[in-house]
Design an enzyme around this catalytic site. Structure first.
Site, PDB file in Angstrom:
ATOM      1  N   LYS A   1       0.830  -1.205   0.000  1.00  0.00           N
ATOM      2  CA  LYS A   1       0.000   0.000   0.000  1.00  0.00           C
ATOM      3  C   LYS A   1       0.866   1.257   0.000  1.00  0.00           C
ATOM      4  O   LYS A   1       0.590   2.232  -0.717  1.00  0.00           O
ATOM      5  CB  LYS A   1      -0.928  -0.004   1.212  1.00  0.00           C
ATOM      6  CG  LYS A   1      -1.753   1.273   1.389  1.00  0.00           C
ATOM      7  CD  LYS A   1      -2.648   1.534   0.181  1.00  0.00           C
ATOM      8  CE  LYS A   1      -3.373   2.868   0.300  1.00  0.00           C
ATOM      9  NZ  LYS A   1      -4.378   2.898   1.370  1.00  0.00           N
TER      10      LYS A   1
ATOM     11  N   CYS B   1      -3.716   9.637   2.081  1.00  0.00           N
ATOM     12  CA  CYS B   1      -2.878   8.545   1.567  1.00  0.00           C
ATOM     13  C   CYS B   1      -1.593   9.055   0.927  1.00  0.00           C
ATOM     14  O   CYS B   1      -0.508   8.858   1.448  1.00  0.00           O
ATOM     15  CB  CYS B   1      -3.668   7.701   0.564  1.00  0.00           C
ATOM     16  SG  CYS B   1      -4.983   6.734   1.314  1.00  0.00           S
TER      17      CYS B   1
END
Length: 399
Positions: A204, A258
């Site tokens: 990720k 993010c």
């Protein structure tokens, strides 16, 4: 895996809440946990505290069905999903305090055979820290299954992508991976890839660092094009005609929880071996400061010509178009910075009704009233708006 399993979701924010809603609509009995009583009350009324397409419809159905209940405290469950924030400390060090607090809050409710899944984007090794934390609370972790499955959704498309996107699942043991994979197969139509926890954590971070690096390239090109008096959009359009080139669009920086955060997790752990990733972060942060200086320079020219400071309209506060998410938003940072420097600012953000300390107005009024219009986010409402004096950092006027 039967749908009579009880699920406890910790954190009812941009990921935890849609996940809880989705699982409830799939037939699971879901107990959602959030530390904010106002969030809990809103959800239990069948309302939403997050703007996301279709979320309100799914949330109301989940509450009416009785499959979703929100609370400030966890309860016993078969599956625990941790989806709490993982921000940064001021010096860009990872902050997993919320993960540890959530882990401790469920320690007395965990029983043999439970699955504990970390969905929060986290530094490498966080799943192991969860295990260590549970052990310190007296939990026999050899009797439970610990895994990491990072979320990979795009704001504005969350409800669809929670189901359709491929997922990466990594457990601390092979059995934990299998148990977690079996769970996700009950509601994910995308492919599910099994690995170990560290790879799942790093995957990720890698995805978002890759995107951050590519955006940094586009942002640096935009600065150079301004220096050379070149249209950066024309340059990118022509360069992208090469069959193996795909340059992204520049903006006023990088926001969101993010891309603006996750690369720092790698930099913190990797140190001097993360040179490119750190440089990309520095470039994208510099672009935001460059935008501020560009606005100030234009405002100074206005002042010299008209002997007064301009009324400046900042168009957009969210970190990307057509959402209400302000987390790490460069547009919000730019607007606040201009206010702090003494400029008279009005702002338009169609997706929120108010923001403390910022005078929000209708976008048509902003364009008509302001002396200098600054396009920071390409919301659909702003496309092709006309202004006499403007700076466009998001290509809203060129679509």
């Amino acid at each position: 895996m039967p749908f009579d399993k009880k699920i406890c979701v910790l954190g009812l924010g941009y990921i935890g809440f849609p996940t809880a809603v989705l699982l409830a609509n799939k037939g699971y009995n879901v107990h959602g946990v959030d530390i904010l009583q106002t969030t809990v009350d809103t959800i239990n009324r069948g309302d939403v505290h997050i703007i996301e397409p279709e979320l309100d419809i799914f949330a109301k159905a989940a509450i009416i069905s009785g499959n979703l209940i929100a609370d400030t405290k966890p309860i016993e469950a078969d599956i625990f999903i941790i989806a709490v924030p993982t921000p940064l400390h001021k010096n860009n060090r990872p902050n997993i305090d919320h993960v540890i607090e959530a882990t401790r809050s469920i320690s007395s409710f965990i029983k043999k055979g439970n699955i504990v899944i970390l969905e929060s984007t986290s530094p490498i090794g966080t799943t192991e820290i969860i295990e260590t934390t549970l052990k310190s609370e007296g939990v026999d972790t050899s009797k439970i299954h610990l895994a990491h499955c990072p979320e990979r959704v795009l704001p504005g498309h969350i409800m669809r992508e929670l189901v359709e996107n491929d997922r990466i699942v990594g457990g601390l043991t092979h059995e934990a991976t299998e148990e977690a994979v079996s769970f996700y197969k009950t509601f994910v139509s995308g492919e599910i890839f099994a690995t170990n926890a560290k790879i799942a954590e790093f995957a990720k971070l890698t995805e978002n660092a890759f995107r951050d690096t590519n955006i940094a390239f586009a942002n640096e090109l935009s600065i150079l094009c301004d220096q050379f008096d070149i249209d950066v959009l024309e340059l990118i359009r022509l360069s992208n005609r090469h069959p193996r080139v795909n340059i992204l669009q520049p903006g006023s920086g990088v926001g969101g929880h993010c891309i603006a955060i996750d690369p720092w997790f790698i930099v913190h752990s990797g140190g001097d071996n993360a040179k490119l990733i750190k440089t990309a972060r520095d470039v994208n942060n510099y672009k935001t400061e460059w935008v501020i200086e560009k606005i100030i320079s234009t405002a100074h020219s206005f002042n010299e010509k008209y002997s007064r400071k301009p009324l400046i309209a900042c168009m957009g506060l969210a970190f990307k178009p057509n959402i209400d998410d302000l987390r790490e938003s460069p547009a919000l940072y730019i607007t606040k910075s201009l206010i702090e420097r003494g400029y008279e600012i009005i702002a338009s953000e169609p997706n929120i009704s108010k923001y403390e300390g910022i005078h929000l107005v209708d976008y048509n009024y902003a364009v008509e009233r302001a002396d200098l219009v600054i396009f920071l986010v390409a919301h659909r409402e702003f496309i092709n708006l006309k202004a006499n004096i403007f700076l466009d950092f998001c290509n809203a006027t060129k679509q």
